[in-house]
Design a protein around this motif. Structure first.
Motif, PDB file in Angstrom:
ATOM      1  N   LEU A 300      16.240  13.583   4.495  1.00 17.41           N
ATOM      2  CA  LEU A 300      15.614  12.578   3.623  1.00 17.41           C
ATOM      3  C   LEU A 300      14.944  11.494   4.466  1.00 17.41           C
ATOM      4  CD1 LEU A 300      18.517  12.186   1.027  1.00 17.41           C
ATOM      5  CD2 LEU A 300      16.483  13.669   0.911  1.00 17.41           C
ATOM      6  N   GLY A 301      13.891  10.879   3.878  1.00 15.08           N
ATOM      7  CA  GLY A 301      13.198   9.789   4.568  1.00 15.08           C
ATOM      8  C   GLY A 301      13.795   8.444   4.184  1.00 15.08           C
ATOM      9  N   ASP A 302      13.492   7.431   4.996  1.00 14.29           N
ATOM     10  CA  ASP A 302      13.985   6.055   4.810  1.00 14.29           C
ATOM     11  C   ASP A 302      13.499   5.498   3.458  1.00 14.29           C
ATOM     12  OD1 ASP A 302      14.539   3.356   5.022  1.00 14.29           O
ATOM     13  OD2 ASP A 302      13.595   3.099   6.986  1.00 14.29           O
ATOM     14  N   THR A 303      14.423   5.002   2.654  1.00 12.29           N
ATOM     15  CA  THR A 303      14.056   4.460   1.337  1.00 12.29           C
ATOM     16  C   THR A 303      13.858   2.933   1.380  1.00 12.29           C
ATOM     17  OG1 THR A 303      16.406   4.408   0.863  1.00 12.29           O
ATOM     18  CG2 THR A 303      15.177   6.253  -0.059  1.00 12.29           C
ATOM     19  N   GLY A 304      13.869   2.351   2.565  1.00 12.57           N
ATOM     20  CA  GLY A 304      13.757   0.880   2.683  1.00 12.57           C
ATOM     21  C   GLY A 304      12.413   0.348   2.213  1.00 12.57           C
ATOM     22  N   LEU A 305      12.379  -0.958   1.967  1.00 18.34           N
ATOM     23  CA  LEU A 305      11.149  -1.623   1.522  1.00 18.34           C
ATOM     24  C   LEU A 305      10.121  -1.676   2.644  1.00 18.34           C
ATOM     25  CD1 LEU A 305      12.201  -4.857  -0.443  1.00 18.34           C
ATOM     26  CD2 LEU A 305      10.891  -2.908  -1.293  1.00 18.34           C
ATOM     27  N   ALA A 306       8.845  -1.534   2.273  1.00 23.38           N
ATOM     28  CA  ALA A 306       7.771  -1.629   3.257  1.00 23.38           C
ATOM     29  C   ALA A 306       6.972  -2.922   3.078  1.00 23.38           C
ATOM     30  CB  ALA A 306       6.858  -0.418   3.129  1.00 23.38           C
ATOM     31  N   ALA A 307       7.449  -3.799   2.205  1.00 24.98           N
ATOM     32  CA  ALA A 307       6.746  -5.063   1.951  1.00 24.98           C
ATOM     33  C   ALA A 307       7.791  -6.084   1.529  1.00 24.98           C
ATOM     34  CB  ALA A 307       5.714  -4.881   0.840  1.00 24.98           C
ATOM     35  N   ARG A 308       7.404  -7.370   1.514  1.00 23.14           N
ATOM     36  CA  ARG A 308       8.370  -8.388   1.066  1.00 23.14           C
ATOM     37  C   ARG A 308       8.583  -8.288  -0.430  1.00 23.14           C
ATOM     38  NH1 ARG A 308       6.895 -13.763   1.506  1.00 23.14           N
ATOM     39  NH2 ARG A 308       4.816 -13.162   2.164  1.00 23.14           N
ATOM     40  N   ALA A 309       7.497  -7.997  -1.138  1.00 25.24           N
ATOM     41  CA  ALA A 309       7.585  -7.881  -2.605  1.00 25.24           C
ATOM     42  C   ALA A 309       6.554  -6.852  -3.072  1.00 25.24           C
ATOM     43  CB  ALA A 309       7.322  -9.236  -3.251  1.00 25.24           C
ATOM     44  N   VAL A 310       6.864  -6.201  -4.178  1.00 25.27           N
ATOM     45  CA  VAL A 310       5.979  -5.173  -4.737  1.00 25.27           C
ATOM     46  C   VAL A 310       5.989  -5.295  -6.257  1.00 25.27           C
ATOM     47  CG1 VAL A 310       5.381  -2.725  -4.683  1.00 25.27           C
ATOM     48  CG2 VAL A 310       6.953  -3.625  -2.966  1.00 25.27           C
ATOM     49  N   THR A 311       4.799  -5.215  -6.843  1.00 26.04           N
ATOM     50  CA  THR A 311       4.739  -5.145  -8.306  1.00 26.04           C
ATOM     51  C   THR A 311       3.909  -3.937  -8.706  1.00 26.04           C
ATOM     52  OG1 THR A 311       4.801  -7.526  -8.493  1.00 26.04           O
ATOM     53  CG2 THR A 311       4.068  -6.357 -10.428  1.00 26.04           C
ATOM     54  N   LYS A 347      -0.430   6.525 -20.851  1.00 22.98           N
ATOM     55  CA  LYS A 347      -0.413   6.056 -19.463  1.00 22.98           C
ATOM     56  C   LYS A 347      -1.576   6.699 -18.709  1.00 22.98           C
ATOM     57  CE  LYS A 347       4.578   5.292 -19.374  1.00 22.98           C
ATOM     58  NZ  LYS A 347       5.894   5.850 -19.009  1.00 22.98           N
ATOM     59  N   MET A 348      -2.532   5.864 -18.307  1.00 17.44           N
ATOM     60  CA  MET A 348      -3.758   6.363 -17.657  1.00 17.44           C
ATOM     61  C   MET A 348      -3.704   6.219 -16.139  1.00 17.44           C
ATOM     62  SD  MET A 348      -5.437   7.298 -20.262  1.00 17.44           S
ATOM     63  CE  MET A 348      -7.056   7.628 -19.562  1.00 17.44           C
ATOM     64  N   GLY A 349      -2.877   5.303 -15.665  1.00 18.47           N
ATOM     65  CA  GLY A 349      -2.798   5.056 -14.227  1.00 18.47           C
ATOM     66  C   GLY A 349      -1.836   3.914 -13.972  1.00 18.47           C
ATOM     67  N   HIS A 350      -1.780   3.474 -12.738  1.00 22.49           N
ATOM     68  CA  HIS A 350      -0.989   2.279 -12.432  1.00 22.49           C
ATOM     69  C   HIS A 350      -1.590   1.589 -11.223  1.00 22.49           C
ATOM     70  CE1 HIS A 350       1.120   5.246  -9.777  1.00 22.49           C
ATOM     71  NE2 HIS A 350       1.249   4.202  -8.967  1.00 22.49           N
ATOM     72  N   VAL A 351      -1.217   0.335 -11.056  1.00 20.45           N
ATOM     73  CA  VAL A 351      -1.696  -0.412  -9.897  1.00 20.45           C
ATOM     74  C   VAL A 351      -0.490  -1.046  -9.223  1.00 20.45           C
ATOM     75  CG1 VAL A 351      -2.369  -2.315 -11.431  1.00 20.45           C
ATOM     76  CG2 VAL A 351      -3.220  -2.263  -9.116  1.00 20.45           C
ATOM     77  N   THR A 352      -0.442  -0.887  -7.905  1.00 19.41           N
ATOM     78  CA  THR A 352       0.676  -1.424  -7.137  1.00 19.41           C
ATOM     79  C   THR A 352       0.139  -2.499  -6.208  1.00 19.41           C
ATOM     80  OG1 THR A 352       1.691   0.755  -7.188  1.00 19.41           O
ATOM     81  CG2 THR A 352       2.582  -0.808  -5.601  1.00 19.41           C
ATOM     82  N   ARG A 353       0.833  -3.618  -6.197  1.00 18.31           N
ATOM     83  CA  ARG A 353       0.380  -4.745  -5.393  1.00 18.31           C
ATOM     84  C   ARG A 353       1.495  -5.131  -4.425  1.00 18.31           C
ATOM     85  NH1 ARG A 353      -3.347  -8.806  -5.819  1.00 18.31           N
ATOM     86  NH2 ARG A 353      -2.552 -10.612  -4.707  1.00 18.31           N
ATOM     87  N   LEU A 354       1.136  -5.171  -3.160  1.00 18.53           N
ATOM     88  CA  LEU A 354       2.144  -5.499  -2.142  1.00 18.53           C
ATOM     89  C   LEU A 354       1.969  -6.940  -1.686  1.00 18.53           C
ATOM     90  CD1 LEU A 354       1.965  -2.430   0.296  1.00 18.53           C
ATOM     91  CD2 LEU A 354       3.236  -2.656  -1.831  1.00 18.53           C
ATOM     92  N   THR A 355       3.071  -7.602  -1.436  1.00 22.41           N
ATOM     93  CA  THR A 355       3.060  -8.888  -0.740  1.00 22.41           C
ATOM     94  C   THR A 355       3.696  -8.632   0.615  1.00 22.41           C
ATOM     95  OG1 THR A 355       3.380  -9.990  -2.850  1.00 22.41           O
ATOM     96  CG2 THR A 355       3.766 -11.314  -0.880  1.00 22.41           C
ATOM     97  N   LEU A 356       2.870  -8.707   1.654  1.00 21.94           N
ATOM     98  CA  LEU A 356       3.384  -8.326   2.989  1.00 21.94           C
ATOM     99  C   LEU A 356       4.061  -9.483   3.694  1.00 21.94           C
ATOM    100  CD1 LEU A 356       0.389  -6.073   4.033  1.00 21.94           C
ATOM    101  CD2 LEU A 356       2.666  -5.331   3.336  1.00 21.94           C
TER     102      LEU A 356
END
Ligand code: AMP
Length: 356
Positions: A300-311, A347-356
């Motif tokens: 399995l791969g690392d499940t840790g966060l890649a950003a400070r916050a994600v929406t 559901k047509m799509g989604h948008v993910t926003r990262l706070t690095l």
């Protein structure tokens, strides 16, 4: 433990957006995918080279499909477990039929979780209007009537406010086998998403705070906040017990209400989940990639966060028409599912926003 090596073919039951995202992750790891679905085409067709149109009850077609692939998984859990058992006589099926049996039946699911010591809403099985009336007497009239099977995104549900609402609610859900659930007072909703490998190893992603509008997930935000963090040890322990008890392989999602009494289990999905879409950019390894790794018996791969916050925000119906505005913010990652018609609630799509 059987390892399905890169270059092999993964069969996926269901050809929607979840199948599309599993197939993309599979192709990144060097696998081919073959979709089996009753529709002629769907979002997964754009990224999967093989597609069989077939009914989930067609034993011959399912058998031929299973013989042509190296492992079968699914994006869609409302499949007859007997069909999954049939597939298992020809190929490896992960997760197995028992997970489907439990997840498809709200009453079986709640009993299973209660037996493991988990907390659920108060509930009573309902097979008739008489049953519903006695269930309301027992549980109270602040309750929700849900079809026992085939419910999703708030469909097949009717809210009850007072005892006189029984007839209307019974008609609204189509007078079918149902469960009456006591209304849970909660502060937030969250999901625990885990992946369990073929060797029994379990990893969790961070838990997003989920906001639903009209029964449909609207946003998932990570970190979920202090309240959710405080409920995670109990919620995660229960989710892991569920996975271990089912000898589960793959990604498992358990949805919870964060209440004053602790985490109240709502339902589980034996598959990758909309509330984990943020993991594609927001985690070191996405739910889709780890699902593929698990069902193929890989580490399995690392499940840790890649950003400070994600929406993650779902694009429902006409929301998807805003793609240009969404893309004009460089922090946004846009996902469109290739659906041609933007119907309300779809559901047509989604948008993910990262706070690095
Ligand atoms: P479900 O299809 O069971 O996930 O229900 C859809 C949404 O309805 C949930 O995410 C909650 O927001 C709400 N809901 C479902 N069941 C209950 C309950 N027993 N008490 C309060 N709210 C609920």
């Amino acid at each position: 433990m059987s390892v399905i090596v890169p270059g092999s073919t993964i069969g996926i039951l269901g050809g929607g957006q979840l199948g599309r995202m599993i197939a993309s992750a599979a192709s990144q790891l060097g696998y081919r995918t073959h979709i089996y679905a009753p529709e002629e085409s769907g979002p997964a067709a754009d990224v999967s080279p093989l597609w069989t149109r077939g009914d989930y009850h067609d034993a011959d077609a399912l058998g031929a499909f299973a013989r042509g692939v190296d492992v079968v998984t699914y994006e869609f859990e409302n499949i007859d477990p007997a069909a999954v058992e049939l597939l298992a006589t020809h190929s490896i099926v992960r997760p197995g039929a028992q997970a489907l049996r439990v997840a498809q039946d709200r009453i079986a699911e709640k009993r299973f979780v209660c037996d493991l010591g988990g907390l659920t809403a108060q509930f009573a099985p309902v097979e008739s209007l008489d049953d519903l009336e006695s269930a309301i007497e027992q549980i109270g009239s602040r309750a929700i009537l849900k079809t026992n099977r085939m419910g999703y995104d708030g469909k097949g549900q009717a809210r009850i406010g007072e005892p006189g609402d029984a007839v209307g609610a019974w008609n609204a859900i189509g007078r079918q086998s149902a469960v009456l659930e006591g209304f849970v007072t909660f502060d937030q909703e969250f999901s625990v998403i885990l992946v369990r490998g073929a060797n029994g190893e379990v990893c969790f992603w961070d838990s997003a705070a989920n906001v639903h509008v009209d029964g449909i997930l609207a946003t998932s935000t990570v970190p979920g906040g202090a309240l959710i963090e405080g409920q995670l040890p109990v919620a995660r322990a229960l989710a892991q017990q569920i996975a271990d008890a089912l000898d589960y392989v793959g990604v498992l999602t358990c949805e919870f209400f964060a209440s004053a009494d602790g985490p109240v289990f709502n339902e589980m999905a034996p598959r990758v989940h909309n509330s984990g879409h943020w993991t594609t950019e927001g985690a070191v390894t996405s739910q889709f990639e780890n699902h593929v790794r698990a069902v193929c018996g890989l580490p399995l791969g690392d499940t840790g966060l890649a950003a400070r916050a994600v929406t993650m925000r779902n694009l429902i119906g006409d929301d998807a028409h805003d793609w240009l505005t969404i893309l004009s913010d460089p922090a946004n990652h846009l996902h469109l599912y290739g659906k041609h018609e933007a119907r309300p609630g779809r559901k047509m799509g989604h948008v993910t926003r990262l706070t690095l």
